[in-house]
Design a protein around this motif. Structure first.
Motif, mmCIF file in Angstrom:
data_model
loop_
_atom_site.group_PDB
_atom_site.id
_atom_site.type_symbol
_atom_site.label_atom_id
_atom_site.label_comp_id
_atom_site.label_asym_id
_atom_site.label_seq_id
_atom_site.Cartn_x
_atom_site.Cartn_y
_atom_site.Cartn_z
ATOM 1 N N CYS A 150 -7.717 -20.615 -17.940
ATOM 2 C CA CYS A 150 -6.773 -21.443 -18.701
ATOM 3 C C CYS A 150 -6.097 -22.389 -17.725
ATOM 4 O O CYS A 150 -5.158 -21.996 -17.013
ATOM 5 C CB CYS A 150 -5.738 -20.581 -19.417
ATOM 6 S SG CYS A 150 -4.572 -21.554 -20.405
ATOM 7 N N PHE A 186 -13.310 -24.295 -26.786
ATOM 8 C CA PHE A 186 -12.432 -23.881 -27.882
ATOM 9 C C PHE A 186 -11.701 -25.047 -28.532
ATOM 10 O O PHE A 186 -10.768 -24.832 -29.301
ATOM 11 C CB PHE A 186 -11.421 -22.850 -27.368
ATOM 12 C CG PHE A 186 -12.068 -21.610 -26.823
ATOM 13 C CD1 PHE A 186 -12.375 -20.547 -27.655
ATOM 14 C CD2 PHE A 186 -12.391 -21.515 -25.475
ATOM 15 C CE1 PHE A 186 -12.974 -19.409 -27.159
ATOM 16 C CE2 PHE A 186 -12.996 -20.373 -24.973
ATOM 17 C CZ PHE A 186 -13.291 -19.319 -25.810
ATOM 18 N N LEU A 241 -4.862 -23.231 -25.818
ATOM 19 C CA LEU A 241 -5.638 -21.994 -25.722
ATOM 20 C C LEU A 241 -4.834 -20.737 -26.047
ATOM 21 O O LEU A 241 -5.294 -19.901 -26.837
ATOM 22 C CB LEU A 241 -6.287 -21.886 -24.344
ATOM 23 C CG LEU A 241 -7.388 -22.917 -24.045
ATOM 24 C CD1 LEU A 241 -7.904 -22.758 -22.617
ATOM 25 C CD2 LEU A 241 -8.538 -22.790 -25.039
ATOM 26 N N SER A 247 -6.281 -27.397 -21.968
ATOM 27 C CA SER A 247 -5.968 -25.968 -22.076
ATOM 28 C C SER A 247 -4.667 -25.697 -22.814
ATOM 29 O O SER A 247 -4.312 -24.533 -23.023
ATOM 30 C CB SER A 247 -5.891 -25.337 -20.678
ATOM 31 O OG SER A 247 -7.157 -25.272 -20.062
ATOM 32 N N TRP A 269 -15.596 -23.639 -20.020
ATOM 33 C CA TRP A 269 -14.525 -22.708 -20.369
ATOM 34 C C TRP A 269 -13.382 -23.427 -21.086
ATOM 35 O O TRP A 269 -12.922 -22.976 -22.145
ATOM 36 C CB TRP A 269 -13.984 -22.023 -19.116
ATOM 37 C CG TRP A 269 -14.766 -20.842 -18.642
ATOM 38 C CD1 TRP A 269 -15.501 -20.741 -17.495
ATOM 39 C CD2 TRP A 269 -14.879 -19.579 -19.301
ATOM 40 N NE1 TRP A 269 -16.066 -19.488 -17.390
ATOM 41 C CE2 TRP A 269 -15.697 -18.756 -18.487
ATOM 42 C CE3 TRP A 269 -14.372 -19.055 -20.493
ATOM 43 C CZ2 TRP A 269 -16.020 -17.438 -18.839
ATOM 44 C CZ3 TRP A 269 -14.690 -17.737 -20.839
ATOM 45 C CH2 TRP A 269 -15.502 -16.957 -20.021
ATOM 46 N N GLN A 270 -12.882 -24.492 -20.520
ATOM 47 C CA GLN A 270 -11.729 -25.169 -21.110
ATOM 48 C C GLN A 270 -12.091 -26.010 -22.332
ATOM 49 O O GLN A 270 -11.233 -26.296 -23.168
ATOM 50 C CB GLN A 270 -11.044 -26.081 -20.073
ATOM 51 C CG GLN A 270 -10.438 -25.361 -18.891
ATOM 52 C CD GLN A 270 -11.464 -25.052 -17.827
ATOM 53 O OE1 GLN A 270 -12.369 -25.841 -17.575
ATOM 54 N NE2 GLN A 270 -11.342 -23.889 -17.199
ATOM 55 N N LEU A 322 -11.987 -15.257 -25.721
ATOM 56 C CA LEU A 322 -10.731 -15.794 -25.207
ATOM 57 C C LEU A 322 -10.120 -14.843 -24.181
ATOM 58 O O LEU A 322 -9.586 -15.279 -23.154
ATOM 59 C CB LEU A 322 -9.762 -16.042 -26.364
ATOM 60 C CG LEU A 322 -8.587 -16.986 -26.113
ATOM 61 C CD1 LEU A 322 -9.060 -18.382 -25.735
ATOM 62 C CD2 LEU A 322 -7.681 -17.058 -27.350
#
Length: 654
Positions: free
Chosen positions: A568, A512, A578, A575, A508-509, A535
């Motif tokens: 996040c 991106f 983000l 993060s 997840w972190q 997102l």
């Protein structure tokens, strides 16, 4: 209005090994100074030697610690004693009243209750000025107590000086490291009949008790990584005949000048205090690691071979963290200092063949990758430094981008495999996803520097290599995932699993992190709307985590869940960018909502003022940018992303 009075230097100190509220120290030092001081309340907690609610104190420590995860070097403890004189801080501790202690950027002022002594210290760049006031007729002393490594002392009665040397350092590679220090006292203040050492050649390892003939005494401290003579010279140049009050006034004036580089107005006092406390923290690191010889020439100790070289050097900085916010902020508030830092970082390459990664006197290599690439690119596109420095920096960047280092603490981990496969294979290196994404971004930074220098062929080659992030994108799950040398991904993927292929994070972190090509990342998702939908999913997801990759819970996992901003993890640097991705694709209000919410809820000037490790100014600088209303979404790009700021009004004075 004075800004220094707004600063709480205890911000983030209410931390433990298992849960970080900053993992900071209440450092009393000059901006980027070589020597810092902090109270030590419990050395049994090792690197976490200060806690703001402790009621016992073991002394005032000369420290260089940039992070408890890195530890200290060249450190010793100063403790006033009378009553029973102890040789070990574990038994020498005594009571104090933490609420009465005065801790400012320029001053430590603590009343040691048992010895009945008021102990004050104020810093210079390479030392400090101390004042002891004993309120008792008992024969009193200032004890120098060991913390790590070997200690040796000698006495120069004629000059009323104590000369010491320490070789203790922690996780780094530093050949022939020594910190020399000198304590200079007024004539007649020291009782040398008690203080005199009995060991052969006037030296003694370990502790030293300096007895006094007077109740009130001021003393000067100088330090050097090169020689005792330069430590003496530091006192002569930085203090000379100045009194404690004069040095304190000078320290205050220097800090006021730095804090006034941004004039900011806010709706409330709490936010203003947080802003200026965070601004203060951004001026602490990196530490200067250079000195001046008798002719005024700038020189520095080189840890790679133990020799002395000309020019500046800086240390105590983890670029994996600081490239994101600290150095982009320096382009606005510390350009001259940044230029000198850059020269120092490139000097490391000139002297050992590798650009620094996580120097703490010597190279630690604590975190992966070579994100100094982004520091260099940030300097170059902002015109900071000179062409010769940029050319040498590019040479160093190209070297670590293509060659494995002889030791894993140097260079890019998995560099040659990355060149071969277009990614770092998960069956060859841990944290392979982040190593690949960092390398792709680093390649983009190389292309930026090469383009400025007119090296068009190199610029084109590395701009193409910067697309390698796409090699790890899994369209089926929408996450970046590791591949082995045969190109295969695992069958048991879990986006909530931390570690393994990821650095202090889960998929997840990590997914991106393509700051240099968010449009290209959006194409992999099938368009920006689908990326933004992913997102949205990140911020709406529960703060779950699996420990599988590490085998146990690390504090960053605990802090993710404690803050509860979905996935996040604003408690950790990966993060940070983000919420700003929303603004990049035009959804400014979403970015503003999350940035303001996290900044105002999770951060403050108080002792528990951070949601996770502050890390050498990175989280503080993130907060500053939230107040300014902009963010360096892609360091190495001179343009920042804009959103409404928290501050009512901002004016830069430098």
């Amino acid at each position: 209005m004075s800004k220094i009075n707004l600063v709480n230097i205890k911000q983030g100190t209410k931390s433990t090994k298992r849960f970080s509220c900053g993992n900071t120290l209440p450092l009393v030092q000059r901006p980027f100074g070589m020597a810092a001081f902090a109270p030590q309340t419990n050395g049994a907690n090792e690197q976490w030697f200060y806690y703001p609610e402790d009621h016992c104190i073991e002394g005032i420590r000369l420290t260089h610690q940039p992070s408890p995860w890195i530890n200290d070097y060249g450190t010793f403890l100063m403790l006033p004693q009378n009553d029973v004189i102890a040789d070990d801080y574990r038994w020498a501790f005594g009571g104090y009243r933490p609420r009465e202690a005065v801790l400012t950027p320029s001053l430590i002022n603590i009343h040691f209750l048992r010895p009945m002594c008021q102990f004050k210290i104020t810093p210079t760049e390479r030392g400090g000025k101390g004042r002891l006031s004993f309120k008792t007729d008992r024969k009193s002393c200032l004890s120098l107590l060991p913390v790590m490594g070997n200690y040796a002392y000698r006495i120069d009665e004629e000059k009323s000086e104590i000369i010491g040397v320490i070789d203790g350092h922690s996780m780094d590679d530093a050949k022939n490291f020594n910190m020399y220090f000198v304590l200079r006292f007024p004539d007649g203040a020291v009782d040398f009949t008690r203080t005199k050492l009995s060991a052969d050649n006037g030296t003694k390892k370990g502790h030293l008790h300096i007895y006094f003939n007077v109740k009130d005494v001021e003393f000067s401290i100088g330090t050097s990584y090169i020689s005792a003579e330069l430590a003496v010279l530091a006192i002569d140049r930085e203090i000379g005949e100045k009194s404690f009050d004069e040095v304190l006034k000078e320290s205050n004036e220097i800090w006021e000048e730095h804090l006034e580089r941004i004039e900011a107005e806010f709706e409330d006092e709490r936010t203003k205090k947080t802003f200026y406390t965070c601004l203060w923290r951004t001026f602490l690191f990196p530490h200067k690691c250079y000195e001046y010889d008798r002719n005024g020439k700038m020189i520095h100790y080189t840890p790679f071979d133990g020799s002395v070289h000309e020019g500046p050097r800086y240390t105590d900085n983890g670029f994996w963290d600081t490239y994101r916010t600290v150095y982009p902020l320096f382009t606005k508030i510390a350009r001259e200092e940044f230029a000198e830092m850059l020269e120092g970082f490139v000097n490391d390459y000139r002297e050992c063949g590798w650009l620094p990664r996580w120097p703490s006197i010597g190279e630690v290599g604590c975190m992966p990758s070579t994100l100094i690439d982004a520091v260099i690119a940030t300097a170059v596109v902002n015109g900071i430094g000179n062409r010769k420095t940029w050319e040498d920096a590019l040479e160093g960047m190209l070297h670590h981008a293509n060659h494995n280092a002889p030791h894993p603490r140097y260079g890019r981990n998995g560099a040659e495999s990355y060149v071969k496969y277009g990614y770092v294979p998960r069956d060859e290196q841990k944290e392979s996803v982040n190593l690949t994404l960092d390398a792709a971004y680093g390649d983009w930074c190389i292309s930026v520097v090469a383009k400025v220098l007119g090296r068009e062929v190199i610029a084109a080659e590395y701009a193409k290599r910067a697309k390698n992030y796409a090699n790890l994108f899994d369209a089926e799950t929408g996450f970046m995932r590791g591949r082995d040398t045969k190109g295969n991904m695992t069958d048991d993927f879990d986006p909530y699993m931390w570690g393994g292929e990821y650095t202090e994070a889960s998929a997840w972190q990590s997914t991106f992190f393509v700051p240099h090509d968010l449009d290209g990342l959006a194409e992999l998702y099938g368009g920006k709307d689908k990326l933004l939908s992913k997102l949205d999913e990140l911020f709406a997801a529960p703060p779950l985590y699996r420990v599988t990759g590490y085998g146990f819970e690390i504090h960053e996992m605990t802090e993710l869940a404690a803050q509860d901003y979905g996935q996040c993890a604003i408690s950790n640097q990966p993060s940070f960018h983000l919420p700003y991705i929303y603004a990049y694709f035009g959804e400014v209000e979403k970015a503003r909502y999350w940035v303001h919410k996290m900044a105002l809820e999770a951060m403050s000037y108080e002792d528990d003022g951070f949601p996770g490790d502050e890390d050498n100014g990175t989280m503080s600088a993130w907060y500053i940018f939230a107040c300014l209303g902009e963010y360096p979404l892609c360091p190495g790009n001179a343009e920042n992303i804009k959103i409404p700021g928290i501050a009512k009004h901002i004016k830069f004075r430098r």
